[in-house]
Design an enzyme around this catalytic site. Sequence first.
Site, PDB file in Angstrom:
ATOM      1  CG  LEU A 347      36.955 -30.953  28.877  1.00 49.80           C
ATOM      2  CD1 LEU A 347      37.380 -32.215  29.588  1.00 49.80           C
ATOM      3  CD2 LEU A 347      37.814 -30.723  27.653  1.00 49.80           C
ATOM      4  N   GLY A 350      27.206 -33.325  29.546  1.00 50.52           N
ATOM      5  CA  GLY A 350      26.583 -34.592  29.190  1.00 50.52           C
ATOM      6  C   GLY A 350      25.320 -34.804  29.982  1.00 50.52           C
ATOM      7  N   GLY A 353      25.973 -34.289  33.793  1.00 50.74           N
ATOM      8  CA  GLY A 353      26.498 -33.032  34.318  1.00 50.74           C
ATOM      9  C   GLY A 353      27.616 -32.483  33.448  1.00 50.74           C
ATOM     10  CG  ASP A 466      24.572 -44.068  28.633  1.00 55.46           C
ATOM     11  OD1 ASP A 466      23.901 -44.282  27.603  1.00 55.46           O
ATOM     12  OD2 ASP A 466      24.671 -42.945  29.160  1.00 55.46           O
TER      13      ASP A 466
HETATM   14  N1  LIG Z   1      37.880 -38.008  30.331  1.00 52.98           N
HETATM   15  C1  LIG Z   1      37.555 -37.042  29.469  1.00 52.98           C
HETATM   16  N2  LIG Z   1      38.525 -36.405  28.784  1.00 52.98           N
HETATM   17  C2  LIG Z   1      38.210 -35.446  27.906  1.00 52.98           C
HETATM   18  N3  LIG Z   1      36.978 -35.036  27.648  1.00 52.98           N
HETATM   19  C3  LIG Z   1      35.956 -35.618  28.308  1.00 52.98           C
HETATM   20  C4  LIG Z   1      36.211 -36.634  29.260  1.00 52.98           C
HETATM   21  N4  LIG Z   1      35.021 -37.032  29.762  1.00 52.98           N
HETATM   22  C5  LIG Z   1      34.092 -36.276  29.151  1.00 52.98           C
HETATM   23  N5  LIG Z   1      34.643 -35.420  28.270  1.00 52.98           N
HETATM   24  C6  LIG Z   1      33.954 -34.441  27.420  1.00 52.98           C
HETATM   25  O1  LIG Z   1      32.819 -33.955  28.095  1.00 52.98           O
HETATM   26  C7  LIG Z   1      31.655 -34.152  27.324  1.00 52.98           C
HETATM   27  C8  LIG Z   1      30.523 -34.583  28.192  1.00 52.98           C
HETATM   28  O2  LIG Z   1      30.866 -35.831  28.773  1.00 52.98           O
HETATM   29  P1  LIG Z   1      29.772 -36.828  29.297  1.00 52.98           P
HETATM   30  O3  LIG Z   1      29.147 -36.243  30.512  1.00 52.98           O
HETATM   31  O4  LIG Z   1      30.461 -38.121  29.450  1.00 52.98           O
HETATM   32  O5  LIG Z   1      28.763 -36.834  28.146  1.00 52.98           O
HETATM   33  P2  LIG Z   1      27.505 -37.797  28.029  1.00 52.98           P
HETATM   34  O6  LIG Z   1      26.844 -37.810  29.364  1.00 52.98           O
HETATM   35  O7  LIG Z   1      26.682 -37.150  26.966  1.00 52.98           O
HETATM   36  O8  LIG Z   1      28.100 -39.082  27.658  1.00 52.98           O
HETATM   37  C9  LIG Z   1      32.017 -35.205  26.307  1.00 52.98           C
HETATM   38  O9  LIG Z   1      31.352 -34.963  25.121  1.00 52.98           O
HETATM   39  C10 LIG Z   1      33.498 -35.059  26.140  1.00 52.98           C
HETATM   40  O10 LIG Z   1      33.762 -34.142  25.094  1.00 52.98           O
END
Ligand SMILES: Nc1ncnc2c1ncn2[C@@H]1O[C@H](COP(=O)(O)OP(=O)(O)O)[C@@H](O)[C@H]1O
Length: 667
Positions: A347, A350, A353, A466
């Site tokens: 998906l 971030g 990871g 965050d």
């Molecule tokens: N629960 C979720 N459902 C759908 N997509 C998600 C979910 N959690 C994260 N994502 C996707 O994965 C990507 C990376 O998530 P994340 O690690 O939370 O990013 P960051 O660390 O930059 O906040 C997000 O941009 C989002 O598109």
Amino acid sequence: MFFNILVVLSLLPVLAYAQDTNFVYSRVRLANLSRDGVASVTSNGLLKLTNDTKQQMGHAFHPDPVQFKNSPNGSVFSFSTAFVFVIQPQYAILGGHGIVFVIAPQRGLPGSLPSQHLGMFNETNNGNDTNHVFGVELDTIQNSEFQDINENHVGIDLNSLTSANSAPAGYYADGGKFKNLTLISGKAMQVWVDYNATETRIDVTLAPVNVQKPKIPLLSLRRDLSSIINQNMYVGFSSSTGSMPTSHYVLGWSFRVNGEAQALALSQLPKLPRIGKKKTSRVLTIGLPLMVLLVVSMLISSVVYVIRRKTKFAEVLEDWERDYGPHRFKYKDLYIATKGFQEQELLGTGGFGRVYRGILPTSKIEIAVKRVSHESRQGMREFVAEIISIGRLRHRNIVLLLGYCRRKGELLLVYDYMPNGSLDKYLYNQPKVTLNWRQRFRVIKGVASGLLYLHEGWEQVVIHRDIKASNILLDADLNGRLGDFGLARLYDHGSDPQSTHIAGTLGYLAPEHMRTGKATRSTDVYAFGAFLLEVACGRKPIELRAEDVILVDWVFACWDRGAILEARDPNFGAEFVEEEMELVLKLGLTCSHSDPSMRPSMRQVLQYLEGDLPMPELSSVGLSSGGLTFAHREGFDDVAMSSPSTMYKAFAHSSSSVAESHLSGGR
Ligand SMILES: Nc1ncnc2c1ncn2[C@@H]1O[C@H](COP(=O)(O)OP(=O)(O)O)[C@@H](O)[C@H]1O
Ligand SMILES: *[C@@H]1O[C@H](CO)[C@@H](O)[C@H](O)[C@H]1NC(C)=O
Ligand SMILES: *[C@@H]1O[C@H](CO)[C@@H](O)[C@H](O)[C@H]1NC(C)=O
Ligand SMILES: *[C@@H]1O[C@H](CO)[C@@H](O)[C@H](O)[C@H]1NC(C)=O
Ligand SMILES: *[C@@H]1O[C@H](CO)[C@@H](O)[C@H](O)[C@H]1NC(C)=O
Ligand SMILES: *[C@@H]1O[C@H](CO)[C@@H](O)[C@H](O)[C@H]1NC(C)=O
Ligand SMILES: *[C@@H]1O[C@H](CO)[C@@H](O)[C@H](O)[C@H]1NC(C)=O
Ligand SMILES: *[C@@H]1O[C@H](CO)[C@@H](O)[C@H](O)[C@H]1NC(C)=O
């Protein structure tokens, strides 16, 4: 003068031979029979008339002629024979064609054909009285050409393959009950052929090898054989195969003129060349090692498979985790859910990871799995405890944490799947789809209420640490939901309190947070302020390319010159609600106040947003441009001083978070 000839061929591979009762029995090896065609003697002394080849025939004759009459025009003596045979087809139920006991003028029946002709005759001479051939056929194929009664019969053949008399294979047991036999059963059977010259009658009797000669013959025919059998004849066997590979064996044979053939010593017959036996030897020589090899390799591969599976799906489970059982996921299930963490299911990546989409195998629930690599076990316990307690949080504006899984150097967090992804995708970098003001305002209010719940609605205060657009996820109804909370703590825990390893993202970090490294509710409010401006302006809090690097300064400047609405996202055009936009921008500035005590609480923020409470006017006293700017600059300087490389990296990738920089810098 009578010649009494007794020929005994048996497994002992000997042929007992006597010319007279006075004569001494001499032993003759079975190999002394005259053979032709594919007939052979096996290494253990069996007479094998046909091997497993198709359309072949084989003959085996007693080498010397036998005298059947005193004179060429005389009548035939009585004679008697007994033999044991086995017909063994390659395929259990299909065999052919059979064995014939023959008395013929010449050894080898020249000119004869295989298959249905049984190696006895050919198309031209079949049925011709000049043949002088007597036969008893054990026929396993029904040939309408020769009026065969079935595919499993015994027949008496006089110069012709069309039997003079025939009967289905079988025997009359004691009491006269008829019992069927199957010639191609691969079982040994005995045949007796007796010609009584006085009665001019031929009797043919068949029985399983372990059964005494039945009193009632299977088949009888009254016929003087004098016109058929010449004075000197050869006796032996003929056999042929058709399209089904079949082996025809003779295990023992005795023959006598003027008298009853000596009974075969059945106990001394060779072991039956049964499919089982034949195959067993093959199984033993080739099959067994092969099977052993197979079993061993299967064993090895299954062991390897199990080990690989074990390591593949290995997890770390410590005692203290027992309490969290219900929240614990099996790595295997997550592996299956995400199709082996396939690239297609990714998906996004971030700061902590990679995040994969998945469907849980049993419940079919859609999930998002975040793989957080975590080298040290330090603080893991506290962290998991916190994650779990956070997992108990239930709010419509919070992404539900379903559970976790631990592996070596890795933590997997399982969240509710948010079909619309993160909010940042709709805001900057020329988004394909953007959100209109109504939608954005709803997201803002949702996030505010989610954050209020974290701060005040739970038995303990939960600091998100965050907040930023990329951590706001949109559910199916485009509700904003807070994700990723608590994760930042993972990098706070266990770290030296002296060093400012601050988790969070640059541009959202309150100045005092950078100084002290301590996250509080008001540092969350500060980040929420940056988020408000981000959503209203459609810009990141820090943009390195633009001249106005820091968003909050730029909005402040707009406000200062009395044109705060100019700061809004140009994508809105005229479609926005002025009062709401102004409210959000001003609230964003208020939350970004460098003095934490000047920032509103989340409860107040929500009240302002809902219109329940009027927003107090921004005072330039408390929010002097210089003060704000200074606050931010000061904050950056702090970070820069504490860890210049971090600062550099954070600026090099403007979207990356401090935590990420620390991670990549630390390795
Ligand atoms: N629960 C979720 N459902 C759908 N997509 C998600 C979910 N959690 C994260 N994502 C996707 O994965 C990507 C990376 O998530 P994340 O690690 O939370 O990013 P960051 O660390 O930059 O906040 C997000 O941009 C989002 O598109
Ligand atoms: C059978 O053959 C062997 C040699 O193979 C020979 O020595 C023996 O005399 C033969 N017996 C008869 C009865 O022909
Ligand atoms: C059968 O016998 C013939 C002639 O002896 C031989 O050429 C053939 O290879 C044999 N076939 C088998 C399967 O033993
Ligand atoms: C045998 O019979 C044939 C005719 O059937 C006759 O020609 C011949 O002479 C007879 N021979 C003897 C030895 O009787
Ligand atoms: C049939 O067999 C007879 C007697 O053995 C022989 O003379 C004749 O040539 C054979 N005919 C054919 C067509 O093989
Ligand atoms: C029988 O065979 C003989 C010699 O082979 C031949 O002369 C005769 O014509 C044959 N009879 C029939 C009916 O085929
Ligand atoms: C014996 O075989 C015949 C046909 O070959 C069949 O009709 C009969 O039922 C069989 N009898 C037994 C007891 O199997
Ligand atoms: C032939 O049959 C007669 C009368 O039934 C009998 O006396 C004689 O012993 C039989 N001969 C043989 C060789 O069985």
